[in-house]
Design a protein around this motif. Structure first.
Motif, PDB file in Angstrom:
ATOM      1  N   ASP A 293      74.651 -22.331  47.661  1.00  0.00           N
ATOM      2  CA  ASP A 293      73.337 -22.459  47.017  1.00  0.00           C
ATOM      3  C   ASP A 293      73.406 -22.553  45.501  1.00  0.00           C
ATOM      4  O   ASP A 293      72.380 -22.590  44.830  1.00  0.00           O
ATOM      5  CB  ASP A 293      72.418 -21.316  47.436  1.00  0.00           C
ATOM      6  N   GLY A 294      74.601 -22.611  44.930  1.00  0.00           N
ATOM      7  CA  GLY A 294      74.756 -22.812  43.502  1.00  0.00           C
ATOM      8  C   GLY A 294      74.512 -21.589  42.643  1.00  0.00           C
ATOM      9  O   GLY A 294      74.294 -21.711  41.440  1.00  0.00           O
ATOM     10  N   ASP A 295      74.575 -20.380  43.220  1.00  0.00           N
ATOM     11  CA  ASP A 295      74.333 -19.165  42.435  1.00  0.00           C
ATOM     12  C   ASP A 295      75.629 -18.532  41.922  1.00  0.00           C
ATOM     13  O   ASP A 295      75.615 -17.421  41.418  1.00  0.00           O
ATOM     14  CB  ASP A 295      73.529 -18.149  43.244  1.00  0.00           C
ATOM     15  N   ASP A 296      76.747 -19.234  42.042  1.00  0.00           N
ATOM     16  CA  ASP A 296      78.066 -18.760  41.613  1.00  0.00           C
ATOM     17  C   ASP A 296      78.558 -17.548  42.398  1.00  0.00           C
ATOM     18  O   ASP A 296      79.431 -16.820  41.941  1.00  0.00           O
ATOM     19  CB  ASP A 296      78.109 -18.459  40.107  1.00  0.00           C
ATOM     20  N   ARG A 297      77.975 -17.293  43.570  1.00  0.00           N
ATOM     21  CA  ARG A 297      78.447 -16.233  44.469  1.00  0.00           C
ATOM     22  C   ARG A 297      78.717 -16.881  45.825  1.00  0.00           C
ATOM     23  O   ARG A 297      77.861 -17.561  46.370  1.00  0.00           O
ATOM     24  CB  ARG A 297      77.398 -15.134  44.596  1.00  0.00           C
ATOM     25  N   PRO A 298      79.914 -16.679  46.369  1.00  0.00           N
ATOM     26  CA  PRO A 298      80.257 -17.351  47.627  1.00  0.00           C
ATOM     27  C   PRO A 298      79.508 -16.776  48.826  1.00  0.00           C
ATOM     28  O   PRO A 298      79.246 -15.578  48.898  1.00  0.00           O
ATOM     29  CB  PRO A 298      81.761 -17.117  47.756  1.00  0.00           C
ATOM     30  N   GLU A 299      79.162 -17.653  49.734  1.00  0.00           N
ATOM     31  CA  GLU A 299      78.621 -17.261  51.029  1.00  0.00           C
ATOM     32  C   GLU A 299      79.737 -17.456  52.061  1.00  0.00           C
ATOM     33  O   GLU A 299      80.703 -18.164  51.811  1.00  0.00           O
ATOM     34  CB  GLU A 299      77.407 -18.124  51.410  1.00  0.00           C
TER      35      GLU A 299
ATOM     36  N   ARG B 156      82.630 -27.522  52.152  1.00  0.00           N
ATOM     37  CA  ARG B 156      83.190 -28.400  51.131  1.00  0.00           C
ATOM     38  C   ARG B 156      82.040 -29.068  50.396  1.00  0.00           C
ATOM     39  O   ARG B 156      81.089 -29.529  51.023  1.00  0.00           O
ATOM     40  CB  ARG B 156      84.076 -29.462  51.781  1.00  0.00           C
ATOM     41  N   ASP B 157      82.127 -29.136  49.089  1.00  0.00           N
ATOM     42  CA  ASP B 157      81.092 -29.777  48.267  1.00  0.00           C
ATOM     43  C   ASP B 157      79.708 -29.209  48.566  1.00  0.00           C
ATOM     44  O   ASP B 157      78.734 -29.943  48.706  1.00  0.00           O
ATOM     45  CB  ASP B 157      81.096 -31.296  48.474  1.00  0.00           C
ATOM     46  N   ARG B 158      79.639 -27.873  48.711  1.00  0.00           N
ATOM     47  CA  ARG B 158      78.392 -27.142  48.957  1.00  0.00           C
ATOM     48  C   ARG B 158      77.691 -27.566  50.246  1.00  0.00           C
ATOM     49  O   ARG B 158      76.485 -27.450  50.373  1.00  0.00           O
ATOM     50  CB  ARG B 158      77.472 -27.254  47.751  1.00  0.00           C
ATOM     51  N   ALA B 159      78.470 -28.033  51.216  1.00  0.00           N
ATOM     52  CA  ALA B 159      77.919 -28.396  52.525  1.00  0.00           C
ATOM     53  C   ALA B 159      78.770 -27.761  53.616  1.00  0.00           C
ATOM     54  O   ALA B 159      79.973 -27.573  53.462  1.00  0.00           O
ATOM     55  CB  ALA B 159      77.895 -29.908  52.704  1.00  0.00           C
ATOM     56  N   VAL B 160      78.123 -27.443  54.732  1.00  0.00           N
ATOM     57  CA  VAL B 160      78.793 -26.885  55.906  1.00  0.00           C
ATOM     58  C   VAL B 160      78.938 -28.003  56.925  1.00  0.00           C
ATOM     59  O   VAL B 160      77.965 -28.722  57.203  1.00  0.00           O
ATOM     60  CB  VAL B 160      77.961 -25.752  56.539  1.00  0.00           C
ATOM     61  N   THR B 161      80.120 -28.173  57.475  1.00  0.00           N
ATOM     62  CA  THR B 161      80.309 -29.141  58.548  1.00  0.00           C
ATOM     63  C   THR B 161      80.990 -28.451  59.723  1.00  0.00           C
ATOM     64  O   THR B 161      81.756 -27.506  59.550  1.00  0.00           O
ATOM     65  CB  THR B 161      81.161 -30.359  58.120  1.00  0.00           C
ATOM     66  N   ALA B 162      80.680 -28.953  60.906  1.00  0.00           N
ATOM     67  CA  ALA B 162      81.308 -28.444  62.129  1.00  0.00           C
ATOM     68  C   ALA B 162      81.268 -29.537  63.176  1.00  0.00           C
ATOM     69  O   ALA B 162      80.341 -30.353  63.210  1.00  0.00           O
ATOM     70  CB  ALA B 162      80.586 -27.207  62.644  1.00  0.00           C
ATOM     71  N   SER B 163      82.269 -29.556  64.016  1.00  0.00           N
ATOM     72  CA  SER B 163      82.239 -30.410  65.198  1.00  0.00           C
ATOM     73  C   SER B 163      81.593 -29.592  66.304  1.00  0.00           C
ATOM     74  O   SER B 163      81.965 -28.431  66.520  1.00  0.00           O
ATOM     75  CB  SER B 163      83.645 -30.820  65.617  1.00  0.00           C
TER      76      SER B 163
ATOM     77  N   ALA C 105      78.225 -32.220  62.832  1.00  0.00           N
ATOM     78  CA  ALA C 105      77.000 -31.667  62.250  1.00  0.00           C
ATOM     79  C   ALA C 105      77.274 -31.277  60.812  1.00  0.00           C
ATOM     80  O   ALA C 105      78.363 -30.816  60.481  1.00  0.00           O
ATOM     81  CB  ALA C 105      76.537 -30.462  63.051  1.00  0.00           C
ATOM     82  N   LYS C 106      76.258 -31.449  59.946  1.00  0.00           N
ATOM     83  CA  LYS C 106      76.402 -31.123  58.533  1.00  0.00           C
ATOM     84  C   LYS C 106      75.098 -30.532  58.029  1.00  0.00           C
ATOM     85  O   LYS C 106      74.021 -31.071  58.297  1.00  0.00           O
ATOM     86  CB  LYS C 106      76.739 -32.390  57.742  1.00  0.00           C
ATOM     87  N   TRP C 107      75.218 -29.403  57.303  1.00  0.00           N
ATOM     88  CA  TRP C 107      74.058 -28.725  56.727  1.00  0.00           C
ATOM     89  C   TRP C 107      74.267 -28.564  55.237  1.00  0.00           C
ATOM     90  O   TRP C 107      75.377 -28.307  54.780  1.00  0.00           O
ATOM     91  CB  TRP C 107      73.864 -27.347  57.350  1.00  0.00           C
ATOM     92  N   ARG C 108      73.171 -28.666  54.472  1.00  0.00           N
ATOM     93  CA  ARG C 108      73.226 -28.503  53.021  1.00  0.00           C
ATOM     94  C   ARG C 108      71.985 -27.736  52.564  1.00  0.00           C
ATOM     95  O   ARG C 108      70.893 -27.922  53.087  1.00  0.00           O
ATOM     96  CB  ARG C 108      73.279 -29.870  52.340  1.00  0.00           C
ATOM     97  N   TRP C 109      72.178 -26.872  51.551  1.00  0.00           N
ATOM     98  CA  TRP C 109      71.083 -26.097  50.959  1.00  0.00           C
ATOM     99  C   TRP C 109      70.261 -27.055  50.095  1.00  0.00           C
ATOM    100  O   TRP C 109      70.761 -27.602  49.113  1.00  0.00           O
ATOM    101  CB  TRP C 109      71.652 -24.964  50.123  1.00  0.00           C
ATOM    102  N   THR C 110      69.010 -27.273  50.468  1.00  0.00           N
ATOM    103  CA  THR C 110      68.123 -28.186  49.749  1.00  0.00           C
ATOM    104  C   THR C 110      66.719 -27.632  49.772  1.00  0.00           C
ATOM    105  O   THR C 110      66.211 -27.260  50.833  1.00  0.00           O
ATOM    106  CB  THR C 110      68.119 -29.580  50.414  1.00  0.00           C
TER     107      THR C 110
END
Length: 167
Positions: free
Chosen positions: A61-67, A119-126, A146-151
């Motif tokens: 989410d770009g808050d400089d803290r890892p999820e 990767r690149d602030r996106a989650v991917t999974a098969s 499947a790919k998810w991104r915080w938007t």
């Protein structure tokens, strides 16, 4: 000239570690990604424990803290129970436990998650699934990326190849 060579020999860069340096000012401690095993997941496992089968970490989410993103399922002992995919965040307060902040894949979708990455602030999974109720539950025959991104303040699933491939 000998003094320059001797001085250069003393001023060597640090050893390579293979780790990517964390962003931020020098000396600032970086937050640790949440521990996927320290969370109580909202799965109804009918008395059996949950199992974390895969994790990936990154700042989504770009808050400089890892999820942490965790693929979790009921530990049924046999068969292939469906997965849920959860996003975990760590509260800044000392001693706080990580918590589930989003569900990306609901187990009701009856999918098995593999190849989980951030990767690149996106989650991917098969996602492995079934083309019909006649397909045995131990042998998924459909695979989809499947790919998810915080938007816009929440996770949104991005469009991927709409044709699910046969496994």
């Amino acid at each position: 000239m000998a003094a320059v060579i001797a001085g250069a020999g003393l001023l060597q860069p640090g050893r390579a570690t293979g780790a990517t340096p964390a962003p931020g000012p020098a000396g600032t401690p970086q937050a640790a990604a949440p521990d996927a095993h320290a969370v109580t997941y909202p799965l109804d496992c009918k008395g059996t424990p949950t199992t974390v089968t895969a994790t990936a970490q990154g700042d989504l989410d770009g808050d400089d803290r890892p999820e942490t993103v965790a693929a979790v399922r009921c530990d049924a002992g046999s068969g292939t129970p469906p997965h849920a995919i959860y996003v975990l965040a760590q509260e800044a307060a000392p001693g706080a436990r990580p918590r589930v902040v989003a569900t990306l894949l609901d187990p009701a979708q009856r999918r098995t998650a593999t190849d989980l990455t951030v990767r690149d602030r996106a989650v991917t999974a098969s996602l492995l699934g079934y083309s019909s109720p006649a397909v045995p539950r131990y042998s998924p025959d459909v695979k989809q990326l499947a790919k998810w991104r915080w938007t816009g303040g929440k996770f949104r699933q991005e469009l991927t190849d709409s044709t699910a491939g046969r496994v």
